[in-house]
Design a protein around this motif. Structure first.
Motif, PDB file in Angstrom:
ATOM      1  N   ASP A 289       0.867  -1.172   0.000  1.00  0.00           N
ATOM      2  CA  ASP A 289       0.000   0.000   0.000  1.00  0.00           C
ATOM      3  C   ASP A 289       0.906   1.225   0.000  1.00  0.00           C
ATOM      4  O   ASP A 289       2.102   1.126  -0.290  1.00  0.00           O
ATOM      5  N   GLN A 290       0.342   2.377   0.338  1.00  0.00           N
ATOM      6  CA  GLN A 290       1.138   3.602   0.304  1.00  0.00           C
ATOM      7  C   GLN A 290       2.261   3.593   1.331  1.00  0.00           C
ATOM      8  O   GLN A 290       3.247   4.319   1.187  1.00  0.00           O
ATOM      9  N   GLN A 291       2.129   2.772   2.384  1.00  0.00           N
ATOM     10  CA  GLN A 291       3.163   2.716   3.416  1.00  0.00           C
ATOM     11  C   GLN A 291       4.279   1.720   3.081  1.00  0.00           C
ATOM     12  O   GLN A 291       5.277   1.648   3.789  1.00  0.00           O
ATOM     13  N   GLY A 292       4.109   0.932   2.004  1.00  0.00           N
ATOM     14  CA  GLY A 292       5.152  -0.015   1.628  1.00  0.00           C
ATOM     15  C   GLY A 292       4.635  -1.430   1.551  1.00  0.00           C
ATOM     16  O   GLY A 292       3.433  -1.668   1.373  1.00  0.00           O
ATOM     17  N   HIS A 293       5.550  -2.391   1.688  1.00  0.00           N
ATOM     18  CA  HIS A 293       5.210  -3.812   1.574  1.00  0.00           C
ATOM     19  C   HIS A 293       4.966  -4.416   2.956  1.00  0.00           C
ATOM     20  O   HIS A 293       5.635  -4.075   3.923  1.00  0.00           O
ATOM     21  N   HIS A 294       4.003  -5.349   3.010  1.00  0.00           N
ATOM     22  CA  HIS A 294       3.632  -5.997   4.257  1.00  0.00           C
ATOM     23  C   HIS A 294       3.419  -7.482   3.998  1.00  0.00           C
ATOM     24  O   HIS A 294       3.358  -7.923   2.864  1.00  0.00           O
ATOM     25  N   GLY A 295       3.238  -8.249   5.085  1.00  0.00           N
ATOM     26  CA  GLY A 295       2.919  -9.655   4.956  1.00  0.00           C
ATOM     27  C   GLY A 295       3.962 -10.545   5.603  1.00  0.00           C
ATOM     28  O   GLY A 295       5.021 -10.102   6.057  1.00  0.00           O
ATOM     29  N   SER A 296       3.654 -11.861   5.642  1.00  0.00           N
ATOM     30  CA  SER A 296       4.526 -12.798   6.350  1.00  0.00           C
ATOM     31  C   SER A 296       5.895 -12.918   5.694  1.00  0.00           C
ATOM     32  O   SER A 296       6.894 -13.134   6.388  1.00  0.00           O
ATOM     33  N   ALA A 297       5.971 -12.790   4.365  1.00  0.00           N
ATOM     34  CA  ALA A 297       7.271 -12.864   3.697  1.00  0.00           C
ATOM     35  C   ALA A 297       8.152 -11.687   4.103  1.00  0.00           C
ATOM     36  O   ALA A 297       9.359 -11.840   4.345  1.00  0.00           O
ATOM     37  N   VAL A 298       7.558 -10.498   4.198  1.00  0.00           N
ATOM     38  CA  VAL A 298       8.311  -9.307   4.605  1.00  0.00           C
ATOM     39  C   VAL A 298       8.724  -9.432   6.070  1.00  0.00           C
ATOM     40  O   VAL A 298       9.856  -9.080   6.441  1.00  0.00           O
ATOM     41  N   ASN A 299       7.823  -9.950   6.924  1.00  0.00           N
ATOM     42  CA  ASN A 299       8.163 -10.144   8.340  1.00  0.00           C
ATOM     43  C   ASN A 299       9.338 -11.107   8.496  1.00  0.00           C
ATOM     44  O   ASN A 299      10.224 -10.902   9.335  1.00  0.00           O
TER      45      ASN A 299
END
Length: 722
Positions: A289-299
């Motif tokens: 989204d506008q704040q960047g990438h998220h999700g379990s892969a990013v974590n």
């Protein structure tokens, strides 16, 4: 005689002083020379664990070491099993007890310290989630014996029922029973759930319940309690306690992942390079989204860097799925597999999850009750996406595939009638539509693809880090699930003078608050008058622009007020619904006269323009700050219970209650009135048509209420007839 008495008193005082001094010295010597056992439950958690060398680690060993250094006491960590520590604590056996759950009964019968930290109560399950306590009524639930968690849960939720309640001796036994499908949930505080040996789903059904962890003391150690309380208060005030908690959590999680010599050697000579999607989402593994990438892969990537200090070079690529099929990447933190194909699961380092894409079309178009309805239709997709592959694989030349470089192109293609449907992943589409209210009022979800694909993280089984990344993925998954807000700092001990000062300040605050309340009441009264004047002014403008009579608006407001009262809604809500109902069609002042006053039927283009009056009215009213009830009634009064309404296509209870009330009231009165395009209907005919709309146009509960009180509607209509 007086001198003799005075001398005797002086001698007595000297002996008293020497005795007190000697006693103090004896106590200090006893404290310094004799160790005091700190009993704690011998289980792996951030509070206490043993490293690979058998050394004690965790929060309590750290606290004891620092307290001994500052105070001169000699406390000694002594781990024992749960049953023994419970029996010793009940009998006030000599020593300090770590990790005691504070309850009202224990506070009355035992010597307890001030709060050390708070733990939330969570429920672990192999594959189920619960959201409220009532969900446990059909479940087999485990609690740990000799633990106060069950007592605290029952105190906070006295009506809580379980299908089956069992006690276990340890968390290890609980997780084994869950794995063997002999239980559905294990309930305990969050620290007991920090296991990375298996994957579990964690639920938080007790949002208001926090368990205070304290120290307990045998009665002979009351003086030690006071000194330890001071130590805890000072540590919270300085911020050290929060640092110790955070570091204990971090080190415990890190201890769950062991790095072999071979893995360490590879990391020293290589850099890990995962590739991730840039313009396509694969939620919950990754989305942007506008704040960047998220999700379990990013974590997981963040945990590689923060916990193990692994050098990770992440590359984000467009058209990820097309690249995924072309490239032979050894590490695929986002892999798409066919659920019927077992071969790729060999390299999976975590659970896979069902992966569907979503069809969108216009509000007025039908739903896809069967995916075969897309045959011979024009389907828009993002170029190189999974959606494109899916359609080509399943339908080939039986559909017309139109590819676009981005979501904006897809939406423009549907708007310009270049395509009939959009196929894409839900998170990408919803993120793009969220900021565009116009398109959200035009597009709807029409259907989903077949549930035959799954997504999950994959690593080549021959890769040197396959096992390490498997362990790290479990750790990252639990770190994400267990992430919780920082506990509030404990209050310091209050003296009597401090309490007096606080009492005076509270009195001043109360007086000031009362003055503010009087001023606010006067302000709210003035606001209601201003709002009423605004409503009346808008009513006049609306009636001047539209053919609706003032009686129609008054009747609709009366119907709405009656239904709201019959539902026993709060008095203020009823007043707002009745006051603002008259504004529901204010958006028609922005509809062209040629459409609004047209004698014959509207063309599709004209009807589309007419439907925009809900959105336009909502935008007009937003600037007047009349509140959400007014905005919802104007924005959503043409939504229908089955989702076929406009502008959002909301379904069922997604539609605000005030808008559902207004929809029924407006239709009833419109049926009773004679219009250019229809005759007037009798009360009986209108009531029958309302009843037929239950579950399709109207909320079934409201229709049932209408049928019960339909004569009241008739009386309102007759009393305010045109």
């Amino acid at each position: 005689m007086k001198l003799a008495c005075q001398a005797a008193l002086n001698i007595l005082g000297l002996f008293s002083f020497l005795f007190a001094f000697a006693a103090a010295g004896f106590v200090h010597a006893a404290t310094a020379e004799n160790t005091v056992p700190v009993w704690l439950y011998d289980a792996q958690s951030f509070e206490f664990w043993r490293d690979d060398k058998g050394q004690y680690q965790g929060l309590y060993p750290e606290l004891v070491k620092k307290f001994n250094k500052e105070s001169g006491y000699q406390l000694r960590i002594t781990p024992i099993d749960g049953e023994t520590i419970s029996q010793q604590f009940k009998s006030n056996h000599h020593g300090v007890y770590a990790g005691v759950i504070r309850t009202e009964e224990r506070a009355r019968t035992h010597v307890l310290s001030t709060r050390l930290f708070d733990n939330e109560v969570v429920a672990a399950s192999l594959n189920q989630r619960v959201f409220k306590p009532e969900d446990f009524s059909t479940s087999r639930v485990l609690f740990r014996a000799n633990d106060a968690t069950l007592e605290r849960v029952k105190q906070s939720y006295p009506n809580l029922k379980f299908r089956q309640l069992s006690m276990v001796s340890s968390s290890e036994e609980a997780f084994r029973l869950l794995s063997d499908n002999q239980a559905d949930f294990y309930i305990n505080d969050a620290s007991e759930m920090e296991t990375t040996t298996r994957y579990y789903q964690l639920s938080r059904p007790f949002p208001a319940l926090r368990i205070a962890s304290v120290f307990g003391f045998s009665p002979d150690l009351v003086g030690l309690r006071d000194r330890l309380n001071q130590f805890i208060s000072d540590a919270w005030r300085s911020g050290e306690m929060q640092q110790w908690l955070d570091e204990s959590h971090r080190q415990y999680l890190l201890s769950r992942v062991t790095v072999t010599d071979e893995e360490r050697a590879w990391l020293q000579n290589n850099r890990l390079t995962p590739w991730l999607p840039k313009n396509e989402n694969f939620a919950p593994l990754i989305w942007s989204d506008q704040q960047g990438h998220h999700g379990s892969a990013v974590n997981m990537i963040n945990d590689m860097r923060e916990l193990l200090h692994i050098n990770v070079d992440v590359h984000y690529v467009d058209n990820y799925f097309a690249e995924l099929r072309r490239q032979n990447w050894p590490v695929k933190l986002v892999e798409v597999v066919n659920a019927r194909d077992p071969s790729p699961t060999e390299g999976m380092i975590g659970p896979t999850q069902a992966w569907n894409n979503v069809y969108y079309n216009r509000i007025e178009q039908p739903f896809l009750w069967d995916e075969e309805q897309i045959l011979h239709q024009r389907i828009g997709v993002i170029q190189g996406s999974f959606s494109q592959f899916y359609l080509q694989q399943h339908y080939g030349n039986d559909i017309k595939l139109v590819s676009y470089p981005n979501v904006d192109g897809l939406i423009a293609g549907l708007e310009n009638d270049q395509i009939d449907y959009i196929l894409g992943d839900l998170s990408t589409m919803e993120t793009s539509l969220r900021g565009n209210e116009l398109f959200r009022g035009v597009l709807k979800v029409a259907g989903i693809t077949r549930p035959e694909f799954r997504v999950g993280p994959w690593v080549d089984t021959q890769h040197p880090l396959h096992n390490l990344l498997s362990r790290l993925h479990r750790l990252s998954d639990y770190r994400t699930q267990l992430e919780r807000s920082d506990p509030a700092p404990a209050f310091p001990e209050l003296t009597r003078n401090t309490l007096k000062i606080i009492s005076v300040l509270l009195l001043i605050t109360v007086v000031f608050s009362l003055c503010l309340l009087v001023m606010m009441w006067r302000h709210m009264k003035q606001n209601r008058i201003v709002n009423r004047n605004i409503v009346q002014a808008l009513e006049k403008v609306n009636r001047a622009h539209d053919d609706e009579t003032g009686s129609h608006i008054q009747r609709v407001a009366k119907y709405c007020g009656f239904l709201a009262r019959a539902l026993q809604l709060p008095r203020r809500t009823v007043r707002n619904i009745e006051n603002f109902a008259s504004l529901y069609d204010v958006g028609k002042i922005a509809v062209p006269e040629r459409i609004l006053r047209k004698q014959g039927p509207l063309t599709p283009e004209e009807f589309a323009e007419m439907k925009q009056h809900t959105v336009k009215g909502w935008r007009i009213i937003q600037g007047l700050a009349l509140g959400p009830i007014a905005e919802n009634m104007i924005h959503f009064h043409h939504e229908k219970w089955d989702g076929s309404g406009y502008p959002e296509g909301l379904r069922g209870e997604q539609i605000p209650l005030e808008a559902r009330i207004l929809a029924l009231a407006d239709v009833y009165d419109a049926l009773r009135q004679k219009r250019i395009y229809k005759p007037s209907y009798s009360h009986l005919q209108a009531s029958q048509m309302i009843a037929e709309g239950a579950g399709r146009h109207f909320d079934p509960q409201l229709v049932a209420l209408f049928r019960l009180h339909h004569e009241k509607f008739a009386r309102i209509y007759e009393s305010l007839a045109d």
